[in-house]
Design a protein around this motif. Structure first.
Motif, mmCIF file in Angstrom:
data_model
loop_
_atom_site.group_PDB
_atom_site.id
_atom_site.type_symbol
_atom_site.label_atom_id
_atom_site.label_comp_id
_atom_site.label_asym_id
_atom_site.label_seq_id
_atom_site.Cartn_x
_atom_site.Cartn_y
_atom_site.Cartn_z
ATOM 1 N N SER A 71 0.826 -1.195 0.000
ATOM 2 C CA SER A 71 0.000 0.000 0.000
ATOM 3 C C SER A 71 0.863 1.248 0.000
ATOM 4 O O SER A 71 1.974 1.254 0.548
ATOM 5 C CB SER A 71 -0.893 0.009 1.247
ATOM 6 O OG SER A 71 -1.465 1.277 1.459
ATOM 7 N N GLU A 72 0.328 2.299 -0.590
ATOM 8 C CA GLU A 72 0.993 3.601 -0.556
ATOM 9 C C GLU A 72 1.220 4.065 0.883
ATOM 10 O O GLU A 72 2.128 4.842 1.157
ATOM 11 C CB GLU A 72 0.115 4.618 -1.297
ATOM 12 C CG GLU A 72 0.722 5.999 -1.399
ATOM 13 C CD GLU A 72 -0.150 6.935 -2.206
ATOM 14 O OE1 GLU A 72 -0.456 8.019 -1.701
ATOM 15 O OE2 GLU A 72 -0.516 6.582 -3.339
ATOM 16 N N LYS A 75 5.399 12.919 -9.280
ATOM 17 C CA LYS A 75 4.907 12.778 -7.905
ATOM 18 C C LYS A 75 4.040 11.560 -7.686
ATOM 19 O O LYS A 75 4.024 10.976 -6.606
ATOM 20 C CB LYS A 75 4.141 14.037 -7.490
ATOM 21 C CG LYS A 75 3.855 14.074 -5.997
ATOM 22 C CD LYS A 75 3.228 15.375 -5.552
ATOM 23 C CE LYS A 75 2.975 15.339 -4.045
ATOM 24 N NZ LYS A 75 2.232 16.529 -3.594
ATOM 25 N N LEU A 76 3.286 11.124 -8.694
ATOM 26 C CA LEU A 76 2.401 9.975 -8.518
ATOM 27 C C LEU A 76 3.206 8.678 -8.457
ATOM 28 O O LEU A 76 4.286 8.566 -9.041
ATOM 29 C CB LEU A 76 1.383 9.906 -9.651
ATOM 30 C CG LEU A 76 0.411 11.085 -9.757
ATOM 31 C CD1 LEU A 76 -0.637 10.810 -10.824
ATOM 32 C CD2 LEU A 76 -0.254 11.381 -8.430
ATOM 33 N N ARG A 77 2.666 7.698 -7.745
ATOM 34 C CA ARG A 77 3.351 6.415 -7.597
ATOM 35 C C ARG A 77 3.023 5.487 -8.768
ATOM 36 O O ARG A 77 1.850 5.327 -9.137
ATOM 37 C CB ARG A 77 2.921 5.749 -6.284
ATOM 38 C CG ARG A 77 3.841 5.973 -5.120
ATOM 39 C CD ARG A 77 3.984 7.393 -4.667
ATOM 40 N NE ARG A 77 2.733 8.030 -4.331
ATOM 41 C CZ ARG A 77 2.615 9.084 -3.523
ATOM 42 N NH1 ARG A 77 3.682 9.641 -2.992
ATOM 43 N NH2 ARG A 77 1.440 9.621 -3.275
ATOM 44 N N LEU A 78 4.059 4.900 -9.325
ATOM 45 C CA LEU A 78 3.898 3.998 -10.471
ATOM 46 C C LEU A 78 3.023 2.800 -10.115
ATOM 47 O O LEU A 78 2.117 2.433 -10.871
ATOM 48 C CB LEU A 78 5.277 3.520 -10.943
ATOM 49 C CG LEU A 78 5.303 2.434 -12.023
ATOM 50 C CD1 LEU A 78 4.647 2.932 -13.311
ATOM 51 C CD2 LEU A 78 6.734 1.973 -12.291
ATOM 52 N N LEU A 79 3.296 2.153 -8.980
ATOM 53 C CA LEU A 79 2.633 0.886 -8.662
ATOM 54 C C LEU A 79 1.210 1.056 -8.145
ATOM 55 O O LEU A 79 0.351 0.214 -8.398
ATOM 56 C CB LEU A 79 3.465 0.106 -7.629
ATOM 57 C CG LEU A 79 4.864 -0.312 -8.091
ATOM 58 C CD1 LEU A 79 5.580 -1.066 -6.988
ATOM 59 C CD2 LEU A 79 4.785 -1.172 -9.342
ATOM 60 N N ASP A 104 -3.733 2.148 -3.535
ATOM 61 C CA ASP A 104 -3.802 3.463 -2.897
ATOM 62 C C ASP A 104 -5.174 3.459 -2.240
ATOM 63 O O ASP A 104 -6.189 3.642 -2.906
ATOM 64 C CB ASP A 104 -3.694 4.582 -3.940
ATOM 65 C CG ASP A 104 -3.796 5.972 -3.312
ATOM 66 O OD1 ASP A 104 -4.090 6.053 -2.105
ATOM 67 O OD2 ASP A 104 -3.591 6.962 -4.027
ATOM 68 N N PRO A 105 -5.245 3.201 -0.932
ATOM 69 C CA PRO A 105 -6.543 2.933 -0.301
ATOM 70 C C PRO A 105 -7.491 4.124 -0.272
ATOM 71 O O PRO A 105 -8.707 3.954 -0.272
ATOM 72 C CB PRO A 105 -6.178 2.483 1.113
ATOM 73 C CG PRO A 105 -4.788 2.983 1.332
ATOM 74 C CD PRO A 105 -4.125 3.026 0.003
ATOM 75 N N LEU A 113 9.424 -0.001 -4.522
ATOM 76 C CA LEU A 113 8.015 -0.131 -4.182
ATOM 77 C C LEU A 113 7.258 1.191 -4.276
ATOM 78 O O LEU A 113 6.096 1.218 -4.675
ATOM 79 C CB LEU A 113 7.896 -0.697 -2.763
ATOM 80 C CG LEU A 113 6.668 -1.519 -2.392
ATOM 81 C CD1 LEU A 113 6.412 -2.646 -3.372
ATOM 82 C CD2 LEU A 113 6.821 -2.073 -0.980
ATOM 83 N N HIS A 114 7.907 2.283 -3.927
ATOM 84 C CA HIS A 114 7.230 3.585 -3.907
ATOM 85 C C HIS A 114 7.768 4.502 -4.998
ATOM 86 O O HIS A 114 7.834 5.720 -4.827
ATOM 87 C CB HIS A 114 7.367 4.220 -2.528
ATOM 88 C CG HIS A 114 6.698 3.427 -1.439
ATOM 89 N ND1 HIS A 114 5.338 3.412 -1.257
ATOM 90 C CD2 HIS A 114 7.213 2.588 -0.508
ATOM 91 C CE1 HIS A 114 5.038 2.615 -0.237
ATOM 92 N NE2 HIS A 114 6.156 2.104 0.226
ATOM 93 N N GLN A 115 8.128 3.911 -6.117
ATOM 94 C CA GLN A 115 8.680 4.661 -7.250
ATOM 95 C C GLN A 115 7.687 5.686 -7.784
ATOM 96 O O GLN A 115 6.500 5.400 -7.949
ATOM 97 C CB GLN A 115 9.047 3.662 -8.359
ATOM 98 C CG GLN A 115 9.715 4.248 -9.574
ATOM 99 C CD GLN A 115 10.206 3.149 -10.515
ATOM 100 O OE1 GLN A 115 10.432 2.013 -10.096
ATOM 101 N NE2 GLN A 115 10.361 3.471 -11.774
#
Length: 333
Positions: free
Chosen positions: A89-90, A272-276, A113-114, A308-310
């Protein structure tokens, strides 16, 4: 009237050899969405779920109380069914391996991303949940490893989002088109309301935080000017619409046509946004609906994750608009 549960069972029959695990995961997400929907709609009355939690996530961002609540709700629902081997999770520092006999023997992992756009909760603006499901690549019967989570987006077996707005909708794909289900609280059911969703090839909205204009690459600045120019042949100028919640902006553009942009900036040179948790699932949905998603150069789904948080620059939406901004980025940088 077809419910989400009926639709999941019907679609499961289309995949020979399906064991029901993927259907079980989607059922867990459905339950989580109902619980999060309930508490979001009580947010103005229950102060314990409003405001900041006092903690930060691994990216150094302040967590809202509902971020933490939504994260734990999804985790508990998935643990209860035992259909996933691991969860990322983010909001968590690293992945969680569900190290039980059933968890070790599960075929899938889930990333989420909950509660996207949670800072909007206090002002009653739409937010959402994003999820992404992959088949694990570590041996069945062992705990999951980091390798299971660092797969390119093309390896997704399912992805979707829930938008909590004037109505609550769950939209998802398993690689065979995109379908949307609207929640009927009086029945407690998600009903198929938007079958076979298609994103218009040409859009009429552009979604970007123009307050950061001076930090954008030159190609993005040129694209904004292009959107604002008058041209009857292409029905410009386009309308600027920016909610500040990826799920909400994406959902509008999916239905009506448009582009969502979160580029590199001088303050966020990697995006800024997370790839995963955000890029891959939304890119999968966009492509399945006939749209396009890119980092400005490469398709989002072809990027091989390294962490993980790329973070990643993100351009997603109607194909003609994404191609236009890509062309301008290639020409002007």
């Amino acid at each position: 009237m077809k419910t989400l549960g009926e639709f999941i069972v019907e679609r499961q029959a289309e995949y020979p050899g399906a064991t029901g695990e993927l259907s079980g995961i989607l059922s867990s997400i459905r339950l989580s969405a109902k619980i999060i929907h309930r508490d979001i709609n009580r947010a103005g009355l229950t102060q314990d779920i409003l405001g900041v939690s006092g903690d930060e996530n691994i990216q150094g961002e302040t967590q809202m109380k509902l971020d933490v609540f939504a994260n734990e709700t999804m985790k508990k629902a998935l643990i209860a069914r035992g259909d996933v081997a691991g969860f990322a999770s983010e909001e968590d520092d690293t992945f969680v391996a569900f190290d039980t006999e059933r968890g070790r023997n599960a075929k899938y992992i889930l990333m989420t991303d909950p509660l996207d756009g949670s800072s909007n909760i206090d002002v009653n603006v739409s937010v959402g949940t994003i999820f992404s499901i992959y088949k694990r690549i570590s041996p069945i019967g062992t705990p999951v490893t980091m390798e299971d989570f660092l797969q390119p987006g093309r390896k997704q077996v399912a992805a979707g989002y829930v938008t909590y707005g004037s109505s609550t909708m769950l939209v998802y794909t398993t690689g065979n088109g995109v379908n949307g289900f609207t929640y009927d609280p009086s029945l407690g059911l998600f009903i198929l309301s938007h079958p076979n969703m298609k994103m218009p090839f040409e859009g009429k909205y552009y979604s970007i935080n123009e307050g950061q204009y001076r930090t954008f690459p030159e190609g993005v600045k040129r694209f904004i000017k292009f959107c604002q120019e008058e041209d009857q042949a292409t029905k410009r100028p386009y309308s600027s619409r920016y909610i500040g919640s990826l799920v909400s902006d994406f959902h509008r553009n999916l239905l009506k046509g448009g582009i969502y942009i979160y580029p590199t900036t001088t303050t966020h040179p990697k995006g800024k946004l997370r790839l995963l948790y955000e890029g891959n699932p939304m890119a999968f949905i966009a492509e399945q609906a006939g749209g396009m998603a890119t980092d400005g150069i490469n398709p989002i789904l072809d990027i091989k994750p390294t962490e993980l948080h790329q973070r990643v620059p993100f351009y997603v939406g109607s194909t003609a608009m994404v191609q236009k901004v890509e062309d301008l980025l290639k020409e002007f940088g």
